[in-house]
Design an enzyme around this catalytic site. Structure first.
Site, PDB file in Angstrom:
ATOM      1  N   ARG A 185       0.826  -1.211   0.000  1.00 42.53           N
ATOM      2  CA  ARG A 185       0.000   0.000   0.000  1.00 42.53           C
ATOM      3  C   ARG A 185       0.862   1.264   0.000  1.00 42.53           C
ATOM      4  O   ARG A 185       0.543   2.267   0.630  1.00 42.53           O
ATOM      5  CB  ARG A 185      -0.950   0.019   1.198  1.00 42.53           C
TER       6      ARG A 185
ATOM      7  N   SER B 179     -11.599  -0.165   2.818  1.00 45.27           N
ATOM      8  CA  SER B 179     -10.800  -0.556   3.990  1.00 45.27           C
ATOM      9  C   SER B 179     -10.187   0.678   4.634  1.00 45.27           C
ATOM     10  O   SER B 179      -9.393   1.385   4.009  1.00 45.27           O
ATOM     11  CB  SER B 179      -9.693  -1.533   3.574  1.00 45.27           C
TER      12      SER B 179
ATOM     13  N   GLU C 230      -5.376   3.405   6.199  1.00 42.02           N
ATOM     14  CA  GLU C 230      -5.154   3.351   4.758  1.00 42.02           C
ATOM     15  C   GLU C 230      -5.760   4.582   4.084  1.00 42.02           C
ATOM     16  O   GLU C 230      -5.271   5.056   3.067  1.00 42.02           O
ATOM     17  CB  GLU C 230      -5.785   2.072   4.199  1.00 42.02           C
TER      18      GLU C 230
END
Length: 355
Positions: free
Chosen positions: A166, A238, A334
């Site tokens: 990520r 998420s 995130e």
């Protein structure tokens, strides 16, 4: 209209938080570059912030934005076929899931595990999006970007993008002037199925070799079942990253929770499921104001009833602190936190809410 002043961004973020941008520029054609660069220069001379906005699917606007928002709406897909692969040159404003679905329809396989990930193509390399054992970096050939400082179009190879979990070079201050305009994806014709990760390994049951279309359909079904549709219930997917812990820490937790999902990594660390940790902390359904932890997928925070940004921020902080107290694991968000003057983080956002 190409330029709007003091306009609402509610329609441009999937959390449906109603904040305003001082200036909104719709960037839908490379011919607009001179005008865009002039606007960027004026913004910087006035010492105002700048934000590049794609699909708004990984953002929480904490308050009105006091500078220039560039909404990237570039479109176009070119497919170049060779003997052993397909090369896809895709404009940054194209919808990611539509690209995946169109490829599957054309018999171009490889992206199926990344189906139904919200957002636009230009955001894929920034976040190095991933799901069910595959990541964007596995298919990236190169990324083209506009340097807002020099005005030049530049290109980085996949290696130069410094992809990680990520993460990528585009998240560093070095690349704060980079506006991604196009990505090039390479998909080999020697396709191999990746259906051995998480729920996907049980989703496709057949005696015959599994197809990309079957995996695509299964991924869509799984994601639709566990993730709320942002058009119906505001969310940013998420909210937290799946944490990486030491093998020792993982083993200590497994003694207490033998059925805990855990995924050993090549570097010796172990990836845990953030959603499972949040669920075990009995946080499903917990709400603050109009924001809540989703009942079906604890990893998702939702705008349940006209939530304010402060509601979401305080709920995210409650989730993080509760998981830290129970498992000694600090979850990283995130979702990007965007305040009036630019990007922030959860700790700073919480402090701002308290002041």
């Amino acid at each position: 209209m190409m330029i709007e002043n003091n306009t609402s961004l509610k329609a441009f973020n999937t959390f449906s938080i109603d904040v305003k941008a001082q200036i909104l520029f719709h960037f839908n054609n490379l011919k607009q570059i001179p005008e865009l660069l002039a606007l960027v220069k004026t913004t910087r001379v006035q010492n105002k912030p700048l934000l590049i906005l794609g699909g708004g699917s990984n953002i929480l606007f904490c308050e009105d934005f006091s500078g220039l928002v560039i909404k990237v709406d570039l479109s176009g897909v070119e497919i170049i076929e060779s003997a052993d692969s397909f090369l896809l040159e895709v404009a940054a404003g194209e919808n990611w899931h539509k690209l995946v679905a169109d490829c599957i329809d054309k018999g171009i396989n490889g992206l199926e595990n990344l189906a139904l990930i919200p957002g636009v193509v230009g955001a894929a390399p920034v976040q190095n999006i991933g799901a069910y054992g595959t990541e964007f970096k596995d298919f990236c050939e190169s990324v083209e970007y506009l340097d807002l400082k020099s005005g030049a179009l530049q290109r980085l190879s996949a290696k130069e993008c410094l992809f990680a979990y990520r993460d990528s070079i585009f998240k560093t201050t070095k690349m704060q002037d980079a506006l991604i305009t196009k990505v090039t994806i390479k998909l080999t014709k020697e396709w191999q199925a990746h259906n051995h990760y998480g729920r996907l390994q049980n989703a496709v049951t057949t005696d015959q070799p599994v197809s990309a279309k079957q995996i695509f359909a299964s991924v869509c079904q799984i994601r639709s079942e566990k993730l709320p549709d942002p058009d119906k219930l505001g969310n940013a997917g998420s909210f937290f990253k799946n944490p990486l812990v030491t093998a020792q820490h993982s083993q200590q937790l497994l003694v207490l929770y033998p059925h805990m999902p855990h995924y050993p990594q090549a570097d010796g660390q172990v990836k845990l499921a953030a959603g499972w940790l949040i669920e075990q902390a009995n946080l499903k359904g917990t709400h603050i104001g109009g924001a809540a932890v989703h009942q079906q997928q604890a990893l998702v925070l939702i705008n349940q009833n006209n939530a304010s940004a402060a509601d979401v921020i305080q709920l995210a902080n409650l989730v993080r602190s509760t998981v830290k107290d129970k498992f000694n694991i600090k979850l990283e968000h995130e979702v990007r936190f965007i305040c009036a003057t630019g990007e922030s983080n959860l700790t700073e956002a919480v402090n701002k809410c308290r002041n």
